[in-house]
Design a protein around this motif. Sequence first.
Motif, short mmCIF file in Angstrom:
data_model
loop_
_atom_site.label_atom_id
_atom_site.label_comp_id
_atom_site.label_asym_id
_atom_site.label_seq_id
_atom_site.Cartn_x
_atom_site.Cartn_y
_atom_site.Cartn_z
N HIS A 1 29.86 119.32 139.35
CA HIS A 1 30.28 119.70 138.00
C HIS A 1 30.03 121.19 137.83
O HIS A 1 28.88 121.62 137.71
N ASP B 1 24.93 119.35 139.00
CA ASP B 1 25.25 120.25 137.88
C ASP B 1 25.03 121.71 138.24
O ASP B 1 23.90 122.19 138.30
N HIS C 1 25.65 113.27 141.00
CA HIS C 1 26.25 114.30 140.13
C HIS C 1 25.43 115.57 140.24
O HIS C 1 24.20 115.57 140.03
N ASP D 1 29.47 112.38 130.46
CA ASP D 1 28.39 113.24 130.93
C ASP D 1 27.55 113.76 129.76
O ASP D 1 27.98 114.62 129.00
N MET E 1 29.78 124.25 135.82
CA MET E 1 29.66 124.85 134.49
C MET E 1 29.51 126.35 134.70
O MET E 1 28.43 126.95 134.50
#
Length: 232
Positions: free
Chosen positions: A70, A39, A37, A177, A72
Amino acid sequence: MTFSRAIKIAPSILSADFANFGAECRAIEAQGADWVHVDVMDGHFVPNITFGPSTCAAIRPHIKGVMDVHLMIAPVDPYIEAFAAAGADVISAHLEAGPHIHRTLQAIRATGKKAGLAINPGTGIDAVGDLLDMVDLICVMTVNPGFGGQKFIHSQVDKVRRLRAMIGDRPVHIEIDGGVTVETAPLVVAAGADVLVAGSAVFKGGSVANPTAYGANIMAIRNAAKAALPKA
Ligand code: DX5
Ligand code: ZN
């Protein structure tokens, strides 16, 4: 990526050694990670800045399995191509990142990648119902995004349960998450989640030099999760 609801552990490299990402990715995969994962934070959508497409491209050769990116960030659309080209397998955008999430998910799928929809703790799932045919994964944030090591927000467990019912037998993953530990993993798996992101709970006590701690942490979370699966 064939669809399976089998439990997957996805360590977040936000908790890894930022000076050694390649070796860290190799280490967590060797120690049992199913996905990696990644970020991405822009300091605008969330109050923290991490890295961008070039870092994703740099770590891609060190990841054998799924690179789960992911985002953001806001806006998302101008950067989708770059993250796809960097080798992401899954690209998740936040429902809250802009006014045209349907277009964003279309753009992600147009790259041939899997499309994820991430929702913050303050966001209800009503809008998700109209997007279920546009996504391969829903990422339910169980912390407010921006940092690792935060406390799990228990109110999100009921959201997972309602979301699982909404998804039905569609091939859509529910990813959790934030604040996933051996204590919280069973709660979300019992509610219907299948992908568990964990940063601090995986990387704690380990290092590239001592990766067996990563393996023990991953195994502990996986076992706690599996124990919560409905008996066949
Ligand atoms: C937070 C990130 C999470 C975080 C998880 O904004 O999206 O992936 O790194 O870290 P832990 O597992 O430590 O809460
Ligand atoms: Zn994340």
